[in-house]
Design an enzyme around this catalytic site. Structure first.
Site, PDB file in Angstrom:
ATOM      1  N   ASP A 123     -61.287-104.653  26.838  1.00 20.02           N
ATOM      2  CA  ASP A 123     -62.157-103.810  28.330  1.00 20.02           C
ATOM      3  C   ASP A 123     -62.370-105.059  29.623  1.00 20.02           C
ATOM      4  O   ASP A 123     -61.658-106.834  28.910  1.00 20.02           O
ATOM      5  CB  ASP A 123     -63.143-103.508  28.268  1.00 20.02           C
ATOM      6  CG  ASP A 123     -62.717-102.088  28.892  1.00 20.02           C
ATOM      7  OD1 ASP A 123     -61.733-101.781  30.352  1.00 20.02           O
ATOM      8  OD2 ASP A 123     -63.629-100.197  29.262  1.00 20.02           O
ATOM      9  N   GLU A 156     -56.514-103.862  30.269  1.00 17.57           N
ATOM     10  CA  GLU A 156     -57.025-104.510  31.573  1.00 17.57           C
ATOM     11  C   GLU A 156     -56.435-103.313  32.874  1.00 17.57           C
ATOM     12  O   GLU A 156     -56.737-103.800  33.924  1.00 17.57           O
ATOM     13  CB  GLU A 156     -56.604-105.542  31.896  1.00 17.57           C
ATOM     14  CG  GLU A 156     -55.547-106.264  32.170  1.00 17.57           C
ATOM     15  CD  GLU A 156     -54.590-105.466  32.750  1.00 17.57           C
ATOM     16  OE1 GLU A 156     -54.290-106.604  33.964  1.00 17.57           O
ATOM     17  OE2 GLU A 156     -53.586-104.804  32.521  1.00 17.57           O
ATOM     18  N   TRP A 157     -56.305-102.035  32.855  1.00 20.91           N
ATOM     19  CA  TRP A 157     -56.144-100.530  33.283  1.00 20.91           C
ATOM     20  C   TRP A 157     -54.439-101.538  34.290  1.00 20.91           C
ATOM     21  O   TRP A 157     -54.082-100.109  35.073  1.00 20.91           O
ATOM     22  CB  TRP A 157     -56.732-100.134  34.430  1.00 20.91           C
ATOM     23  CG  TRP A 157     -57.937-100.082  33.738  1.00 20.91           C
ATOM     24  CD1 TRP A 157     -59.223-100.160  32.453  1.00 20.91           C
ATOM     25  CD2 TRP A 157     -59.423-101.285  34.464  1.00 20.91           C
ATOM     26  NE1 TRP A 157     -60.079-100.603  32.109  1.00 20.91           N
ATOM     27  CE2 TRP A 157     -60.403-100.946  33.021  1.00 20.91           C
ATOM     28  CE3 TRP A 157     -59.641-101.917  35.769  1.00 20.91           C
ATOM     29  CZ2 TRP A 157     -60.973-101.931  33.385  1.00 20.91           C
ATOM     30  CZ3 TRP A 157     -61.250-102.222  35.125  1.00 20.91           C
ATOM     31  CH2 TRP A 157     -62.161-101.940  35.164  1.00 20.91           C
ATOM     32  N   GLY A 158     -54.029-102.015  34.103  1.00 20.56           N
ATOM     33  CA  GLY A 158     -52.167-102.327  34.452  1.00 20.56           C
ATOM     34  C   GLY A 158     -52.723-103.148  35.285  1.00 20.56           C
ATOM     35  O   GLY A 158     -51.411-103.022  36.298  1.00 20.56           O
ATOM     36  N   GLU A 159     -53.606-103.574  35.796  1.00 22.42           N
ATOM     37  CA  GLU A 159     -53.917-103.970  37.489  1.00 22.42           C
ATOM     38  C   GLU A 159     -53.569-105.120  37.714  1.00 22.42           C
ATOM     39  O   GLU A 159     -52.816-105.426  38.858  1.00 22.42           O
ATOM     40  CB  GLU A 159     -55.656-104.493  37.133  1.00 22.42           C
ATOM     41  CG  GLU A 159     -56.402-103.091  37.501  1.00 22.42           C
ATOM     42  CD  GLU A 159     -57.695-104.024  37.903  1.00 22.42           C
ATOM     43  OE1 GLU A 159     -58.388-104.918  37.746  1.00 22.42           O
ATOM     44  OE2 GLU A 159     -58.542-102.551  38.887  1.00 22.42           O
ATOM     45  N   ASP A 178     -58.185 -94.712  33.004  1.00 25.85           N
ATOM     46  CA  ASP A 178     -58.453 -93.847  32.566  1.00 25.85           C
ATOM     47  C   ASP A 178     -58.034 -92.720  32.587  1.00 25.85           C
ATOM     48  O   ASP A 178     -58.544 -92.326  33.789  1.00 25.85           O
ATOM     49  CB  ASP A 178     -60.225 -94.246  31.969  1.00 25.85           C
ATOM     50  CG  ASP A 178     -60.933 -95.588  31.469  1.00 25.85           C
ATOM     51  OD1 ASP A 178     -60.120 -95.993  31.318  1.00 25.85           O
ATOM     52  OD2 ASP A 178     -62.235 -95.332  31.504  1.00 25.85           O
TER      53      ASP A 178
END
Length: 620
Positions: A123, A156-159, A178
């Protein structure tokens, strides 16, 4: 393919060793292992909040009294694999904040390997601003140094746009924030992941987050769309619901092997968008062997006809094509048109091939209607249905029948039978529907059944489903929107709230509506992306509201407000942020049957997008 506990349990006490063993058992008992599900993955909260004196991670003895290795051994004995979670930071993402792996990569990777872990979800919380590429590559190297094959999931949420740099770092990477168990969240994530098809392929996959199928926040139709589109996108299929509580319907969706075969196709191509207009989507996935998977997806709240052709999806010229419906598990043939009338929020999913044996299958017959009929209790409304032949051979003795709930009157006002339908021909039937005088407002199921004979004489059935909406006319004068029944409401986070902000994810947990320091007693609390539809019944002239990002979001959040009347945009604000003053919205809605209040995410995601329609009112 596998399971992750987070969407169903978060950090609750039910996440424990017994649950993990039970999921492994169910993979075998329910046929999910045989269908391809392999990984049983632990998410956050499996460890104690502090490392031991040697700097090692310590499994929570209450949750995992026998330790992680014992759980891994149990899972492995079932012929399955075990996954685990940590964060590329000093702490994980839970509110408690368990130990992260930043600065401990080699030690943690060795522990995971020694325990028999087969999969790591890594994460992005508490990362101390360390460059993402450096953090994720350090753990990649630490995992490789153990010598144990461990699937590496970059979360990493696409950041930092990992699709552009992570193909040699991990096997999959999250492309979005998420997912939540609601239609707006699933739809938003799907739209962000679809354009990334060029970056996916064998060994490096776009990950639009775990499945919500079975968690209860969407309808069965929406869950089938969720599963269909994740499979079309070649996404990891990680079950996010508690299989110990799964219904037969949930297991039917998760266990649909024909749909799973699209996801797991060895060519490894992610589906691409062929067309998208007015909520009608055509997504095509090239398959090994030359077949095409075709998803006809209806984003809107009413049935729509969606159509393409064998040529357009990339199939070679042929006299006829085999068209297999992967949810109905039926074969038919088409002369070249691939079409369906798709229910609201639904997806028709086909596997289409240039098959020399096409004539062995009955002609594909499409049945359906567009739109949602609206009726006030005791008053009739009209509906027009069509039954069309897509096949090369004629459909004979065609009969259409429309079924409504008990107590409704259904009358055909034009022919509902045809002796034969040649290729491309249609039977169009008009119907008069009348709900009983005491019918409560809401949606009522309709089913259109078309029966016909194929050239060989066998009788075949085509069906379409949808709803009729019983509506209530607004009273004369001024009425607050929160005092009127809505026809439909979707929200990006939790439910739409009446007279409070949207608050958190649970119903009724909102706070007073507050914009620019002023509190409003009446209004709607929403969260982007959101849409709330009201029946105006051609009786209203104007709508007005004060709109903005609720003060509870602070300076954060960015949204856009829109008012739509009978599918036409009649007012909008442009982008408003948490730092902007509220804005007045007025709209001319004269003569409209329906009015839809829309909040967009302004194109930058939905975080903190608490959007208020304060003092929202209709003049009728």
């Amino acid at each position: 393919m596998g399971f992750n506990n987070w969407n169903s349990t978060h950090c609750r006490a039910e996440f424990n060793e017994e649950m993990v063993r039970g999921i492994a058992d169910l993979f075998v008992e329910k046929g999910l292992k045989e269908a391809g599900y392999e990984y049983v993955n632990l998410d956050d909260c499996w460890a104690l909040p502090e490392r031991d004196t040697n700097g090692k991670l310590v499994p929570d003895p209450k949750r995992f009294p026998h330790g992680i290795k014992a759980v891994a051994d149990y899972v492995h004995a079932k012929g399955l694999k075990l996954g685990i979670y940590t964060s590329a930071g000093t702490k994980t993402c839970s509110d408690i904040g368990f130990p992260g792996a930043l600065g401990h990569e080699e030690s943690d990777a060795r522990q995971f390997a020694d325990w028999g872990v087969d999969y790591l979800k890594y994460d992005n919380c508490n990362n101390q601003g360390v460059d993402a590429k450096k953090r994720y590559r350090t753990m990649r190297d630490a995992l490789a140094a153990t010598g144990r094959p461990i699937v590496y999931s970059i979360c990493e949420w696409g950041e930092n746009k990992p699709w552009g740099w992570a193909a040699d770092v991990g096997q999959l990477w999250r492309t979005t924030g998420d997912i939540s168990d609601n239609w707006s969240s699933m739809l938003s994530i799907m739209k962000k992941n679809l354009p990334l098809a060029p970056y996916a392929g064998p060994g490096h996959w776009n990950d639009p987050d775990m499945l919500e199928v079975g968690n209860g926040g969407m309808t069965a139709t929406e869950y089938r769309t969720h599963f269909s589109m994740w499979s079309m996108m070649a996404a990891p299929l990680l079950i996010g619901s508690d299989l110990r509580k799964a219904t037969p319907e949930t297991l039917d969706i998760l266990g649909n092997r024909e749909v799973i075969a699209l996801d797991q196709d060895r060519l490894g191509k992610q589906g691409t968008v062929l067309a998208s207009e007015d909520g009608r989507w055509t997504v095509v996935k090239e398959l090994a062997g030359g077949d095409r998977a075709v998803a006809l997806f209806n984003e809107t709240g009413a049935p729509q006809r969606i159509s393409t052709t064998a040529k357009a999806v990339g199939l070679p010229a042929a006299e006829g094509y085999r068209m297999r419906d992967l949810w109905q598990h039926r074969d038919a043939h088409t002369a070249g048109t691939i079409a369906a009338t798709v229910p609201a929020h639904g997806t028709a999913l086909f596997r289409v091939s240039a098959d020399d044996r096409w004539a062995h299958y009955p002609p594909a017959v499409e049945a359906g209607w567009t739109g949602t009929p609206l009726a006030e209790a005791g008053r009739p409304t009209e509906l027009t249905t069509t039954v069309g032949n897509l096949g090369r051979t004629p459909a004979r003795d065609v009969r259409a029948a429309l079924r409504a709930p008990e107590g409704w009157r259904v009358e055909a006002t034009s022919p509902s039978r045809a002796a034969a339908l040649a290729t491309g021909k249609r039977l169009t039937t008009s119907w008069r529907l009348t709900p009983p005088a005491g019918a409560e407002p809401g949606g009522y199921d309709l089913r259109l059944t078309a029966t016909y004979r194929a050239p060989g004489g066998a009788r075949t059935t085509a069906e379409a489903t949808g709803t009729a909406q019983v509506v209530v006319a607004p009273p004369g004068g001024a009425s607050y929107a929160s005092d009127l029944p809505w026809m439909d409401a979707t929200n990006g986070w939790g439910p739409v709230e009446k007279d409070t902000s949207v608050g958190e994810s649970a119903a009724g947990d909102g706070r007073p509506l507050t914009l620019g320091g002023r509190t409003y007693a009446k209004g709607l609390g929403t969260h982007a992306a959101s849409a709330v539809t009201f029946y105006a019944g051609e009786r209203c002239t104007a709508f007005s509201a004060q709109v903005g990002v609720d003060d509870e979001a602070g300076e954060k959040g960015s949204v856009g407000f829109e008012v739509w009347a009978d599918g036409r945009r009649v007012a909008g604000t442009g982008t408003l942020t948490g730092g902007d003053a509220p804005q007045a919205v007025t709209a001319d809605i004269g003569g409209a049957r329906t009015v839809r209040l829309v909040v967009t995410d302004a194109g930058d995601g939905v975080d903190h997008d608490h959007a208020d329609w304060a003092d929202a009112a209709f003049s009728c």
